[in-house]
Write an enzyme that holds these catalytic residues in place. Sequence first.
Site, PDB file in Angstrom:
ATOM      1  N   HIS A 141       0.792  -1.235   0.000  1.00  0.00           N
ATOM      2  CA  HIS A 141       0.000   0.000   0.000  1.00  0.00           C
ATOM      3  C   HIS A 141       0.817   1.273   0.000  1.00  0.00           C
ATOM      4  O   HIS A 141       0.248   2.356   0.077  1.00  0.00           O
ATOM      5  CB  HIS A 141      -0.905   0.053   1.237  1.00  0.00           C
ATOM      6  N   LYS A 185     -14.947   7.969  -4.813  1.00  0.00           N
ATOM      7  CA  LYS A 185     -16.249   8.294  -4.212  1.00  0.00           C
ATOM      8  C   LYS A 185     -16.753   9.637  -4.741  1.00  0.00           C
ATOM      9  O   LYS A 185     -17.945   9.802  -5.048  1.00  0.00           O
ATOM     10  CB  LYS A 185     -16.136   8.362  -2.683  1.00  0.00           C
ATOM     11  N   LYS A 210      -0.072  14.578   0.962  1.00  0.00           N
ATOM     12  CA  LYS A 210      -1.406  14.839   0.405  1.00  0.00           C
ATOM     13  C   LYS A 210      -1.612  16.333   0.123  1.00  0.00           C
ATOM     14  O   LYS A 210      -2.530  16.728  -0.572  1.00  0.00           O
ATOM     15  CB  LYS A 210      -2.479  14.304   1.345  1.00  0.00           C
ATOM     16  N   LYS A 240      -9.373  13.662   3.712  1.00  0.00           N
ATOM     17  CA  LYS A 240      -8.440  12.535   3.743  1.00  0.00           C
ATOM     18  C   LYS A 240      -7.539  12.763   4.949  1.00  0.00           C
ATOM     19  O   LYS A 240      -7.562  13.846   5.525  1.00  0.00           O
ATOM     20  CB  LYS A 240      -7.611  12.463   2.462  1.00  0.00           C
ATOM     21  N   ARG A 241      -6.754  11.761   5.340  1.00  0.00           N
ATOM     22  CA  ARG A 241      -5.856  11.980   6.469  1.00  0.00           C
ATOM     23  C   ARG A 241      -4.944  13.183   6.189  1.00  0.00           C
ATOM     24  O   ARG A 241      -4.634  13.486   5.039  1.00  0.00           O
ATOM     25  CB  ARG A 241      -4.976  10.744   6.709  1.00  0.00           C
ATOM     26  N   THR A 280      -8.897   6.327  -2.635  1.00  0.00           N
ATOM     27  CA  THR A 280     -10.238   5.820  -2.929  1.00  0.00           C
ATOM     28  C   THR A 280     -11.255   6.944  -2.765  1.00  0.00           C
ATOM     29  O   THR A 280     -12.350   6.868  -3.332  1.00  0.00           O
ATOM     30  CB  THR A 280     -10.630   4.653  -1.996  1.00  0.00           C
TER      31      THR A 280
HETATM   32  C1  LIG Z   1     -12.493   6.990   1.525  1.00  0.00           C
HETATM   33  C2  LIG Z   1     -12.058   7.411   2.861  1.00  0.00           C
HETATM   34  C3  LIG Z   1     -10.699   7.671   3.117  1.00  0.00           C
HETATM   35  C4  LIG Z   1      -9.645   7.587   2.045  1.00  0.00           C
HETATM   36  O1  LIG Z   1      -9.537   8.832   1.394  1.00  0.00           O
HETATM   37  P1  LIG Z   1      -8.303   9.152   0.403  1.00  0.00           P
HETATM   38  O2  LIG Z   1      -8.687  10.440  -0.226  1.00  0.00           O
HETATM   39  O3  LIG Z   1      -8.277   8.041  -0.583  1.00  0.00           O
HETATM   40  O4  LIG Z   1      -7.087   9.237   1.220  1.00  0.00           O
HETATM   41  C5  LIG Z   1     -10.336   8.061   4.379  1.00  0.00           C
HETATM   42  N1  LIG Z   1     -11.240   8.202   5.364  1.00  0.00           N
HETATM   43  C6  LIG Z   1     -12.559   7.981   5.159  1.00  0.00           C
HETATM   44  C7  LIG Z   1     -13.515   8.171   6.279  1.00  0.00           C
HETATM   45  C8  LIG Z   1     -13.004   7.557   3.913  1.00  0.00           C
HETATM   46  O5  LIG Z   1     -14.310   7.313   3.727  1.00  0.00           O
END
Ligand SMILES: *Cc1c(COP(=O)(O)O)cnc(C)c1O
Length: 791
Positions: free
Chosen positions: A340, A641, A533, A527-528, A637
């Site tokens: 990952h 979404k 990022k 995101k984190r 991911t």
């Molecule tokens: C999808 C999701 C992530 C991942 O987000 P990235 O933009 O891919 O880092 C992190 N936290 C939550 C709550 C999510 O639903």
Amino acid sequence: MDNVFLNKDIFKGAYILMLKNLFNKKVESATTYEKYAALASLLNKQLDDNYEKTTKYVEENNLKKTIYFSMEFLMGRLITSNLMNSGYIDVVKEAFDDWGIDLNEVEQAETDAGLGNGGLGRLAACFLDSAASLSLPLYGNSLRYKKGFFVQRFENDQQKEYPDPWLEKPFYWEERKEDEAIQIPYFGYVKDTKLIDPVWIKAVPYDVKVVGANNGIVTTLRLWSAEKSQWHKYHDDEYLKMVDKITESLYPDDSTEAGKTLRLQQQYLFSAAGIKNVILNHKKLGRDVRDLPKYYVFQVNDTHPTLIIPELMRILMDEENLGYDESWDIVTKTVAYTNHTILSEALEKWNIKIFRNLLPRTFEIIQEMNRRFKIVLEEAKVPAEKVYTMQLIGANNVRMANICIYGSFSVNGVAALHTDILKNIELNDFYNLYPEKFNNKTNGITHRRWLLHINHELTDILNNLLGTKWQTDLPQIKGLEKYKDDKKVQNQIKEMKLAKKRALIKKIKADTGVTLNENAIFDIQIKRLHEYKRQLLNILNVIHTYLRLKSDNEFKKNFYPQNFIFGAKAAPSYVMAKGIIELINKVSHVINNDVETNDLLKVVFVENYNVTYAEFLFPAADLSEQISTASKEASGTGNMKFMLNGAITIGTMDGANVEIVQEAGKENNIIFGLSAEEVNNIYKNNGYVPRKIYDQDQRLQRVFEFIRKLTPNPTHFDFILQNLLTSDYFLVLKDFDSYVSAQEKANYLYKNQDLWWKMVIMNIANAGFFTSDRTISEYNQDIWKLDTIKI
Ligand SMILES: *Cc1c(COP(=O)(O)O)cnc(C)c1O
């Protein structure tokens, strides 16, 4: 058990009884939480039947299983997906409507199961849903943390962490399986391969049901909890304290020094318990351990469950009395590894002293694996300096990724670009040795949760235009593409977006007091919080935009209102990330309180971003911020979404963004910045001087000046600014100009509404590839080769 969800009247009777049994309440007097609890227990009980049928089918037909080992499963709430996937939601709605109960409100009473930090854990949760929905016998294996991912609050604009005691109220979806408990040894010493005087603890499994969509399949996520063991003689305070700590809480970080032993204890607990449990079941069914690869695949989600490799070796050699070679053959036919990360500092390594002390026999086995691996490397004529970096054990540490690659028959990356970088750069030496092991499995998301459950408006539009077949075969939403220029459909999508914005505005108003303009571009980065990022790049542009609105009337006249929304938790020990949160919060106060720009620009950092918050945020977005330094985001991911819910990606050519652009067309997304190759060249050439960029860009100088004036102490954020000027490892300044242009383009494009909604439709219509049903099908075809459950 009869189906109490068969029709509304039968359901009502059963529900009234459940409320009475649990709380001695009537429907009229029950609290929202009690209503939730009665519904959850009733549904959980009803699902027992399908769970038993599924289990029986898998056993009687000798189906091979995948055990998905993951230290994190970021499940969120289960009530909605369990109601929808089981097909019982309409009956419940009818009954609740009669009673005047708002099902939506009842669903909100469930606390998130936050057993994960971010993308990796959410991926595991999406995989459970997809595998069960595709009728595949896949079972999750993880830890039952008493406290999930911390609750984030802002105090003086700074992140403060509070515990998340999510199990204080009953978790209605789990079932304790005391009779399947496993004894786990830590510490002790080894004499002739035997572990002497270990500290025993007991791992007790709790099974959480996983419900397939409309197929009667119920699998499980098994969560292991540490408890005191009767095998251990002295239950003194010290022992009890240690036991308590093991599954006390999820690690909010994968990189801190503190509590290393504890984290290794956790990893061994769910790895060893999971493996032993499998072997016991396997033997109970009268099967030979040599046939393990026929019946099981162990998919390792990142390196956290690496210990299943030496543990399986230990059981086969020490308990089943097989030879090393035969054991190794079994292991390497059963284990598959998913990588990952390409951030080398995030590759897991364990200090030898800590490791050997906690797991002395496991360490011996890894030493033997390492001795034999070095012979393999010598025979393959690998040069000496490479042998050193490829070894399983370095001068001071045990290298988990190396063990995984050596011990697995499959090594996969999580997006096309990521796998290419693994093969050609990061793991190139391993790729040259074992090219046949490497493969790509681009991540996905379950479209059931991330569209059907959270966006009924868009679901209805698609159903009206396409029928409902797309719901079980997402790529069929391609059918939407032919409406891209249809004004009526464009308008429907626009109305959907407005409805979702209004719902988010309401939530943000309640949570933060900030009122957002519904007629603005919703620009969202969730995101984190991590430097790679680049939330920092985002806020630098926001400041720049604000200053320009204040000084450039022409710009102000043409600017379309824009709301910048952030959501992110920072690891508690990650000083830079926490500084960036504070910076964004401070900027938001200045901007949100400026009457001159108030109608045009707002900035909000939502508190405690989690799955439930995400379910409000993704559908409301116009712009999806995916601005990582190219080559650093393995897949992402969140990007998927957003796309599925009708947002346009503003992003770098990184991770799965590359494939999003491939699917939706470059003209339908806004791409900027350095490519992965350019980034790697900059690192190689070692000649990047961020200061030069700063000196030549007045915009950056003004932005820095603004930041220095945010606080009474002008050096308050110097640790962030100085880092940008002197190192800027993630190339924020380098990409600044290109990002500002991309933002200008986005703002400009939005004003051309016909074009905008056409682009949005093109993104939705081409998001089919990103369902995790596709990802899971690929895993199954190439790696697992499971037969489906037919009930
Ligand atoms: C999808 C999701 C992530 C991942 O987000 P990235 O933009 O891919 O880092 C992190 N936290 C939550 C709550 C999510 O639903």
